[in-house]
Design a protein around this motif. Structure first.
Motif, PDB file in Angstrom:
ATOM      1  N   ASN A 166      -3.305   2.066  -9.618  1.00 14.49           N
ATOM      2  CA  ASN A 166      -4.687   2.222  -9.159  1.00 14.49           C
ATOM      3  C   ASN A 166      -5.243   0.868  -8.710  1.00 14.49           C
ATOM      4  O   ASN A 166      -5.215  -0.109  -9.459  1.00 14.49           O
ATOM      5  N   ILE A 167      -5.751   0.809  -7.478  1.00 20.38           N
ATOM      6  CA  ILE A 167      -6.291  -0.434  -6.933  1.00 20.38           C
ATOM      7  C   ILE A 167      -7.413  -0.986  -7.801  1.00 20.38           C
ATOM      8  O   ILE A 167      -7.639  -2.194  -7.866  1.00 20.38           O
TER       9      ILE A 167
ATOM     10  N   PRO B 118      -7.054   5.677  -5.240  1.00 20.70           N
ATOM     11  CA  PRO B 118      -7.102   7.014  -5.848  1.00 20.70           C
ATOM     12  C   PRO B 118      -7.749   8.038  -4.921  1.00 20.70           C
ATOM     13  O   PRO B 118      -8.766   7.750  -4.275  1.00 20.70           O
ATOM     14  N   ARG B 119      -7.163   9.215  -4.856  1.00 20.15           N
ATOM     15  CA  ARG B 119      -7.710  10.298  -4.035  1.00 20.15           C
ATOM     16  C   ARG B 119      -8.609  11.176  -4.898  1.00 20.15           C
ATOM     17  O   ARG B 119      -8.189  11.697  -5.926  1.00 20.15           O
TER      18      ARG B 119
ATOM     19  N   ALA C  35       0.849  -1.186   0.000  1.00 18.64           N
ATOM     20  CA  ALA C  35       0.000   0.000   0.000  1.00 18.64           C
ATOM     21  C   ALA C  35       0.887   1.240   0.000  1.00 18.64           C
ATOM     22  O   ALA C  35       1.749   1.394   0.861  1.00 18.64           O
ATOM     23  N   THR C  36       0.688   2.125  -0.974  1.00 22.59           N
ATOM     24  CA  THR C  36       1.509   3.329  -1.101  1.00 22.59           C
ATOM     25  C   THR C  36       0.710   4.430  -1.783  1.00 22.59           C
ATOM     26  O   THR C  36      -0.308   4.168  -2.429  1.00 22.59           O
ATOM     27  N   LEU C  37       1.168   5.638  -1.629  1.00 21.54           N
ATOM     28  CA  LEU C  37       0.508   6.768  -2.296  1.00 21.54           C
ATOM     29  C   LEU C  37       0.910   6.866  -3.764  1.00 21.54           C
ATOM     30  O   LEU C  37       0.310   7.624  -4.527  1.00 21.54           O
TER      31      LEU C  37
ATOM     32  N   GLU D 248      -4.843  14.472   3.026  1.00 24.15           N
ATOM     33  CA  GLU D 248      -3.437  14.152   2.770  1.00 24.15           C
ATOM     34  C   GLU D 248      -3.193  12.648   2.695  1.00 24.15           C
ATOM     35  O   GLU D 248      -2.389  12.168   1.892  1.00 24.15           O
ATOM     36  N   SER D 249      -3.901  11.892   3.557  1.00 24.34           N
ATOM     37  CA  SER D 249      -3.689  10.444   3.585  1.00 24.34           C
ATOM     38  C   SER D 249      -4.894   9.769   4.224  1.00 24.34           C
ATOM     39  O   SER D 249      -5.803  10.438   4.722  1.00 24.34           O
ATOM     40  N   LEU D 250      -4.872   8.439   4.211  1.00 25.25           N
ATOM     41  CA  LEU D 250      -5.929   7.652   4.846  1.00 25.25           C
ATOM     42  C   LEU D 250      -5.392   6.989   6.109  1.00 25.25           C
ATOM     43  O   LEU D 250      -4.220   6.612   6.176  1.00 25.25           O
ATOM     44  N   ASN D 251      -6.249   6.816   7.090  1.00 29.90           N
ATOM     45  CA  ASN D 251      -5.926   6.010   8.257  1.00 29.90           C
ATOM     46  C   ASN D 251      -5.518   4.610   7.794  1.00 29.90           C
ATOM     47  O   ASN D 251      -6.087   4.064   6.858  1.00 29.90           O
TER      48      ASN D 251
END
Length: 247
Positions: A187-188, A223-224, A181-183, A229-232
């Motif tokens: 795409n998942i 995808p954001r 899992a990375t930014l 900024e990020s997800l838990n």
């Protein structure tokens, strides 16, 4: 009446060093203790109010060599780590050390340096929901048997095997695909559902260590669409599991 020694022992299990010394941990609350009993989890003792004991006697009778202690609400409050004690508390043995199981038997989670007990507990619960039977935790992860972690699992810790191991070694010898899992990954939504492999989740603030990331065969990103900024870490785990495991 609980003895001072009993009270001191149970209270000591709130600390990791005493859990390691004794080889036991505490699970608290009506639902969690019921889940542990229903899963035939080995159990040392149960401390609960008389009405709870009466209601759940059939479950208690199924556990061999179980010490059963009827306590008052005041006594339960003394041994509880909860702000509001909840009817029952169990003392259980920590499962013995084991090597990671063969990964070709399904999907596993691998966690690197997860620090928050709530996140760890929620991830264990997510694993249980999606039928993931094994989680490998790096040595830098929060203790899976921390009272706050156990509470957050809502009983799922009875059904998910927790193994501590260095992730680089695990990934090198796994023999299956691993999904980091990375930014900054693929795409998942572009992945097909999987039936075997390792989903790798990193630290809440730092993500995965570069050395661990380099050993993963795939990098996946949620995808954001907005501006967060990020997800838990636990939320990200749930989304990734949902996308990769549901056909």
């Amino acid at each position: 009446m609980l003895s001072k020694a009993q009270i001191k022992y149970i209270q000591s299990l709130q600390q990791k060093k005493y859990r390691l010394l004794s080889g036991h941990f505490v699970a608290e609350g009506d639902k969690i203790v019921q889940e542990m009993l229903a899963a035939a989890q080995p159990m040392e003792a149960v401390y609960a109010t008389a009405p709870w004991m009466l209601q759940h006697r059939p479950l208690l009778d199924k556990v061999h060599r179980l010490e059963v202690n009827v306590v008052t609400e005041e006594e339960l409050a003394r041994i509880s780590s909860l702000t509001t004690p909840n009817q029952a508390l169990a003392v259980l043995p920590i499962p013995g050390h084991a090597e990671p199981a063969a990964f070709r038997e399904g999907v596993a989670l691998a966690l690197e340096d997860i620090q928050d007990p709530g996140n760890m507990g929620t991830i264990i619960r997510i694993a249980d929901w999606f039928g993931i039977a094994q989680i490998v935790c790096s040595p830098g992860c929060v203790d899976a048997y921390n009272p706050k972690t156990v509470q957050a699992t809502m009983g799922s810790i009875a059904r998910v095997k927790i193994v501590e191991a260095g992730l680089p070694e695990v990934l090198q010898h796994a023999g299956v695909a691993s999904y980091a899992a990375t930014l900054h990954g693929k795409n998942i939504g572009d992945f097909e559902p999987i039936t075997e492999g390792i989903i790798v989740i990193g630290n809440e603030s730092r993500g995965l260590h570069p050395a661990t990331m380099a050993l993963c065969t795939e990098r996946v990103t949620i995808p954001r669409l907005g501006f967060a900024e990020s997800l838990n870490a636990a939320v990200a785990t749930g989304i990734i599991c949902g996308r990769l495991l549901i056909r």
